[in-house]
Scaffold this motif. Sequence first.
Motif, PDB file in Angstrom:
ATOM      1  N   PRO A   1       0.843  -1.194   0.000  1.00  0.00           N
ATOM      2  CA  PRO A   1       0.000   0.000   0.000  1.00  0.00           C
ATOM      3  C   PRO A   1       0.885   1.254   0.000  1.00  0.00           C
TER       4      PRO A   1
ATOM      5  N   VAL B   1      -2.345   0.729  -4.310  1.00  0.00           N
ATOM      6  CA  VAL B   1      -1.745  -0.473  -3.748  1.00  0.00           C
ATOM      7  C   VAL B   1      -0.971  -1.146  -4.868  1.00  0.00           C
TER       8      VAL B   1
ATOM      9  N   GLY C   1      -1.910  -6.642   4.020  1.00  0.00           N
ATOM     10  CA  GLY C   1      -1.963  -6.462   2.573  1.00  0.00           C
ATOM     11  C   GLY C   1      -3.161  -7.129   1.937  1.00  0.00           C
TER      12      GLY C   1
ATOM     13  N   ALA D   1      -6.015  -4.965   2.347  1.00  0.00           N
ATOM     14  CA  ALA D   1      -5.889  -3.786   1.480  1.00  0.00           C
ATOM     15  C   ALA D   1      -6.403  -4.079   0.079  1.00  0.00           C
TER      16      ALA D   1
ATOM     17  N   HIS E   1      -9.957  -2.382  -1.426  1.00  0.00           N
ATOM     18  CA  HIS E   1      -9.357  -1.248  -2.135  1.00  0.00           C
ATOM     19  C   HIS E   1     -10.396  -0.310  -2.735  1.00  0.00           C
TER      20      HIS E   1
ATOM     21  N   ASP F   1     -11.840   1.731   0.070  1.00  0.00           N
ATOM     22  CA  ASP F   1     -10.825   2.647   0.588  1.00  0.00           C
ATOM     23  C   ASP F   1     -10.396   3.696  -0.429  1.00  0.00           C
TER      24      ASP F   1
ATOM     25  N   ARG G   1      -8.650   3.157  -3.230  1.00  0.00           N
ATOM     26  CA  ARG G   1      -7.296   2.882  -3.715  1.00  0.00           C
ATOM     27  C   ARG G   1      -7.338   2.115  -5.036  1.00  0.00           C
TER      28      ARG G   1
END
Length: 329
Positions: free
Chosen positions: A32, A39, A83, A86, A90, A93, A95
């Motif tokens: 990230p 990411v 991770g 993440a 994603h 978030d 990302r």
Amino acid sequence: MTEDNKLAPGQTFTRIELSKIFGGALYSGIVPSNTTPNVLLYSDASKGEANGYFDSFAIEDDHGPLFHYTGEGRTGPQKMTNGNKAILNHVKDGRALHLFWAVGKLKGSDTRLHQYVGQFEIDPVKPYFTRTSPDKDGNSRTVIVFRLRAVNSIKKPSIDYMTVPVQATYTEVHDEPVHEIQDPATSRLIETERNSGITFVRNPSAEAVFERREGALVDRFKAFLESQSHEAKRWLVSPAGIRSGFQTDIFDVTDHVLYEAKGQADRNSIRMAIGQLLDYQRSIEPRPTLAVLLPEAPLEDLQQLLKEVGIGLVYEQGAAFIGWPASLT
């Protein structure tokens, strides 16, 4: 270059160069960014298998490439933390996921180069699945495999750097069974399964329908064989020295022909099918006739390739299967 919008599929970078752009760890597979909403995902076929990671482009369907990316965690069962979390979150978030593939080393050094494949997003219908794989110490454990979709155009690494896992496409249909280490190799016939959910909604709001081409093809061919009074099963092959058994696509018991099905008739799919068939054949006695099953006729050059290596070809054309029975080709 300061932002991810400067990335272009096919470009190569070192980890240090990417760290200067995005920040984050230099050695983790899932990184990230600590300065941008991104990411970074790294895949290295030369190191991955030793740690039970088998990343690959599994299939290409109506919505483009589907990439299987193994989560992080080198020992013990992988968990949806750090991770892995993440990747899963994603979109929520805000990302973006960017995939990089190791493609050799910087000339004159041991510094690895990583090719930018492109931007991906997690599949909204089936974000991931789990399978059993050995960890870095050879112990069996559960790993998380994320299903990633390309957002825009991508640049796949050359075939020299691509992994060709034995069961790459078929993991979409059947979970891989787990067995203790087999020495010597074993094999046994098992029943076929109907590939449930031939179609499903990928994006419910858009009513986008995704067809599992390969699974549907296997179902149609199995029905065809049975209409010809042929018995259709599968082989469960457990090579010597591994914990996992591999399930073949379809086996015509009546004619003793082993078929490897592919959802498209491109060169890479046929190359993979050849390798899979030759590998399976080693564990089956008496050795079966081999054939590739495709949804359409491949190029003449690929037909000649199959002929030269002694593997039959059966492909669908309308309601017929051209080339069947493969035992007579």
